[in-house]
Motif scaffolding. Structure first.
Motif, short mmCIF file in Angstrom:
data_model
loop_
_atom_site.label_atom_id
_atom_site.label_comp_id
_atom_site.label_asym_id
_atom_site.label_seq_id
_atom_site.Cartn_x
_atom_site.Cartn_y
_atom_site.Cartn_z
N MET A 1 0.81 -1.09 -0.11
CA MET A 1 -0.08 0.08 0.15
C MET A 1 0.79 1.32 0.03
SD MET A 1 -2.79 1.07 3.01
CE MET A 1 -2.22 2.49 3.86
N ARG A 2 0.34 2.28 -0.61
CA ARG A 2 0.88 3.56 -0.68
C ARG A 2 0.15 4.40 0.08
NH1 ARG A 2 0.73 5.05 -6.44
NH2 ARG A 2 -0.78 3.69 -6.45
N LEU A 3 0.72 5.22 1.10
CA LEU A 3 0.17 6.08 2.00
C LEU A 3 0.39 7.59 1.77
CD1 LEU A 3 -1.92 7.12 4.32
CD2 LEU A 3 -0.19 6.54 5.95
N LEU A 4 -0.31 8.18 0.93
CA LEU A 4 -0.08 9.65 0.67
C LEU A 4 -0.24 10.57 1.71
CD1 LEU A 4 1.12 11.71 -1.27
CD2 LEU A 4 -1.04 11.63 -2.37
N PHE A 5 0.55 10.94 2.69
CA PHE A 5 0.35 11.90 3.72
C PHE A 5 0.31 13.37 3.61
CE2 PHE A 5 2.05 13.48 8.02
CZ PHE A 5 1.03 13.11 8.76
N ILE A 6 -0.82 13.76 3.46
CA ILE A 6 -0.89 15.50 3.08
C ILE A 6 -1.05 15.96 4.32
CG2 ILE A 6 -2.08 17.00 1.82
CD1 ILE A 6 -2.83 14.94 -0.28
N HIS A 7 0.09 16.93 4.63
CA HIS A 7 0.15 17.74 6.01
C HIS A 7 0.24 19.04 5.66
CE1 HIS A 7 4.14 16.28 5.26
NE2 HIS A 7 4.46 16.99 6.19
N GLY A 8 -0.22 19.90 6.58
CA GLY A 8 0.02 21.22 6.76
C GLY A 8 -1.01 21.83 7.70
N SER A 9 -0.77 23.08 7.83
CA SER A 9 -1.91 23.77 8.95
C SER A 9 -3.19 23.93 8.30
CB SER A 9 -1.17 25.25 8.88
OG SER A 9 -1.39 26.14 7.87
N PRO A 10 -3.99 24.19 9.18
CA PRO A 10 -5.50 24.35 9.02
C PRO A 10 -5.57 25.33 7.85
CG PRO A 10 -5.42 24.44 11.23
CD PRO A 10 -3.77 24.57 10.75
N ALA A 11 -6.64 25.00 6.98
CA ALA A 11 -6.94 25.89 5.89
C ALA A 11 -6.13 26.05 4.60
CB ALA A 11 -7.50 27.33 6.30
N THR A 12 -4.94 24.96 4.46
CA THR A 12 -3.99 25.17 3.29
C THR A 12 -4.68 24.43 2.26
OG1 THR A 12 -2.78 23.19 4.35
CG2 THR A 12 -2.25 25.36 4.89
N GLY A 13 -5.69 23.60 2.31
CA GLY A 13 -6.18 22.89 1.05
C GLY A 13 -5.92 21.65 0.93
N LYS A 14 -5.76 20.89 2.15
CA LYS A 14 -5.22 19.46 2.15
C LYS A 14 -6.37 18.73 1.57
CE LYS A 14 -4.44 19.83 6.39
NZ LYS A 14 -4.61 21.12 6.69
N LEU A 15 -7.70 18.87 2.07
CA LEU A 15 -8.48 18.00 1.45
C LEU A 15 -8.91 18.29 0.15
CD1 LEU A 15 -10.84 15.93 2.07
CD2 LEU A 15 -12.16 17.76 3.24
N THR A 16 -8.75 19.53 -0.10
CA THR A 16 -9.08 19.90 -1.76
C THR A 16 -8.11 19.23 -2.76
OG1 THR A 16 -10.08 22.34 -0.97
CG2 THR A 16 -9.33 22.00 -3.32
N VAL A 17 -6.77 19.28 -2.21
CA VAL A 17 -5.96 18.58 -3.09
C VAL A 17 -6.13 17.22 -3.25
CG1 VAL A 17 -3.25 17.97 -3.13
CG2 VAL A 17 -4.06 20.68 -2.85
N ALA A 18 -6.49 16.33 -1.83
CA ALA A 18 -6.66 14.99 -1.79
C ALA A 18 -7.78 14.63 -2.79
CB ALA A 18 -7.05 14.70 -0.37
N LYS A 19 -8.88 15.29 -2.67
CA LYS A 19 -10.02 15.25 -3.73
C LYS A 19 -9.77 15.17 -4.96
CE LYS A 19 -13.77 16.08 -0.51
NZ LYS A 19 -14.94 16.90 -0.04
N ALA A 20 -9.01 16.55 -5.46
CA ALA A 20 -8.57 16.50 -6.74
C ALA A 20 -7.79 15.50 -7.12
CB ALA A 20 -7.76 17.81 -6.93
N LEU A 21 -6.74 14.95 -6.34
CA LEU A 21 -5.70 13.69 -6.84
C LEU A 21 -6.68 12.51 -7.07
CD1 LEU A 21 -2.87 12.74 -7.29
CD2 LEU A 21 -3.02 12.12 -4.56
N LEU A 22 -7.48 12.21 -6.19
CA LEU A 22 -8.37 10.90 -6.12
C LEU A 22 -9.53 11.17 -7.41
CD1 LEU A 22 -8.54 10.43 -2.57
CD2 LEU A 22 -7.47 9.03 -4.25
N GLY A 23 -9.49 12.01 -7.94
CA GLY A 23 -10.25 12.43 -9.21
C GLY A 23 -9.61 11.91 -10.44
N ILE A 24 -8.10 11.76 -10.06
CA ILE A 24 -7.28 11.57 -11.45
C ILE A 24 -6.83 10.00 -11.14
CG2 ILE A 24 -4.85 12.01 -12.55
CD1 ILE A 24 -5.61 14.92 -11.38
#
Length: 149
Positions: A1-24
């Motif tokens: 398994m690959r675990l892509l660990f997107i991290h950063g402070s609140p409101a940097t767009g982590k979930l937005t980026v994750a959803k966009a990636l998983l759309g691809i």
């Protein structure tokens, strides 16, 4: 398994980026707030036992995904150094146990952009931080940084 660990402070767009990636690419989303929302059904946010249960849920979910050979899991996380280092190291242990790969990605944006994003309606709906004042306090008091490796 690959675990892509997107991290950063609140409101940097982590979930937005994750959803966009998983759309691809095919994979599963394990958003940081999945464990938090489940724990809120048992405890008030931050109450004694709250964070322990959040961590237990995260470990169990990632362990189950790795054991079941899920190809890709994308997770989001507000990583604070050094407070969250032990938890990140536990994620590494899980990935090593299954010959998986942990792929950290650090997101950062300006304070002004984070303050603009923090009030977005989807954040209110998901019970995330929505106050610019709270965000600025966290940015001033927490070391949101890339993971050590």
């Amino acid at each position: 398994m690959r675990l892509l660990f997107i991290h950063g402070s609140p409101a940097t767009g982590k979930l937005t980026v994750a959803k966009a990636l998983l759309g691809i690419v095919p994979g599963r989303l394990f958003d940081n707030h999945a464990a938090i929302d489940l724990t809120r059904t048992i405890f008030d946010f931050g109450a004694p036992g709250f964070w322990e249960l959040v961590h237990t849920v995260r470990y169990a979910a990632l362990d189950a995904a790795a054991e079941s050979e899920v190809g890709l899991v994308v997770t989001t996380f507000c990583y604070v150094e050094p407070d969250d280092r032990a938890q990140f190291e536990d994620f590494e242990v899980i990935m090593r146990r299954y010959d998986g790969k942990l792929l950290p990605v650090f997101l950062h944006c300006s304070r002004a952009e984070a303050a603009r994003r923090v009030g977005n309606p989807d954040r209110v709906e998901r019970r995330k931080m929505t106050s610019a004042a709270s965000l600025m306090r966290d940015l001033d008091n927490c070391n949101f940084s890339p993971v050590p490796r």
